[in-house]
Design a protein around this motif. Structure first.
Motif, PDB file in Angstrom:
ATOM      1  N   GLY A  69       1.319  -3.572  -0.277  1.00  0.00           N
ATOM      2  CA  GLY A  69       1.037  -3.360  -1.683  1.00  0.00           C
ATOM      3  C   GLY A  69       0.609  -1.940  -1.994  1.00  0.00           C
ATOM      4  N   GLY A  76       6.624   3.442  -0.419  1.00  0.00           N
ATOM      5  CA  GLY A  76       7.133   2.115  -0.736  1.00  0.00           C
ATOM      6  C   GLY A  76       8.084   1.588   0.310  1.00  0.00           C
ATOM      7  N   GLY A 119       4.518  -0.756  -1.741  1.00  0.00           N
ATOM      8  CA  GLY A 119       4.792  -1.139  -3.116  1.00  0.00           C
ATOM      9  C   GLY A 119       5.491  -0.049  -3.908  1.00  0.00           C
TER      10      GLY A 119
END
Length: 261
Positions: free
Chosen positions: A134, A211, A216
């Protein structure tokens, strides 16, 4: 009376030696990286197949891409602003203008060197194991790496500040903290602001890469699209990234012009 043309000086032995070293390094790098223009030319069919499967972009995922792009922007923003206190403290401790020739300065420089030498991707992998997948892991990674880079840039800017106000305050008996607050920081503040905006631009781009390792943002969607061979979705996300990067770059340039840095 005609003047004789100036005689050209022959290259010095040092210049010739440097040129030979540079040429040799490039030859070794060319071989070590297996550069082959003929291979690139012969692989045109693979590139054509890839482009054919990527176009036209799949605009059905545009909404998800925009949402993820906002998260990526937030990651870059928080990764930059949350690192300001630690970067400023380490810059003040490591700068020769504020902490000349002390053990504290050497220790602060060592910390900055460590944070700067560890890539933000490595920090992200470490924090993913601690806080899970995340954006939070990405923000923590950017804070750590950006502290090292921005602290180093800020310290160098302080080193180049005008010595006159510093020396005047020291002669008057001011402490190091007073010299830093009243002589160093006011003179370098525009430069520090310009470097901060530059790092914001870089961190937004870096958050895209984070990411790819599970931190994320839109980089995660790009990685997902590649793994699923949905290259048409990937192109849509890349177009969103392009708009995001251009927007951040233009905003950063506008603010720098207004600040005169």
């Amino acid at each position: 009376m005609t003047l004789a043309p100036p005689r050209r000086r022959a290259p010095s032995k040092l210049a010739i030696a440097i040129a030979l070293v540079v040429v040799t390094a490039h030859v070794l790098a060319w071989r070590a990286t297996d550069i082959s223009p003929s291979t690139l030319v012969s692989g045109w069919r693979g590139m054509a197949d890839f482009l054919a499967s990527s176009l036209p972009p799949d605009l059905s995922v545009l909404g998800a891409g925009l949402d993820a792009a906002v998260v990526t922007l937030y990651m870059g923003l928080l990764g930059t602003t949350l690192s300001i206190p630690s970067a400023l403290a380490l810059a003040l401790l490591s700068s020769r203008a504020t902490t000349p020739g002390s053990v504290t300065a050497q220790a602060a420089r060592s910390v900055l060197s460590f944070l700067r030498s560890v890539p933000d991707v490595v920090f992200a992998l470490i924090f993913v194991t601690a806080v899970g997948l995340g954006p939070f892991a990405g923000v923590l990674a950017l804070v750590c790496h950006n502290t090292g880079v921005m602290g180093k840039l800020w310290a160098e800017s302080m080193d180049e500040s005008d010595r006159g106000p510093r020396d005047a305050l020291r002669v008057a008996g001011a402490s190091r903290a007073q010299v830093a607050v009243n002589a160093v920081l006011p003179t370098v503040l525009p430069s520090l602001a310009g470097l901060l905006l530059y790092r914001l631009d870089v961190n937004v781009r870096s958050s895209l890469v984070l990411g790819l390792v599970g931190a994320g943002g839109i980089g995660f969607l790009i990685n997902q699209s590649i793994k699923l061979f949905r290259f048409d979705e990937m192109v849509t996300h890349i177009l969103v990234v392009l708009v995001l990067v251009v927007a951040v770059d233009q905003l950063s340039s506008f603010v720098r012009r207004r600040l005169g840095v």
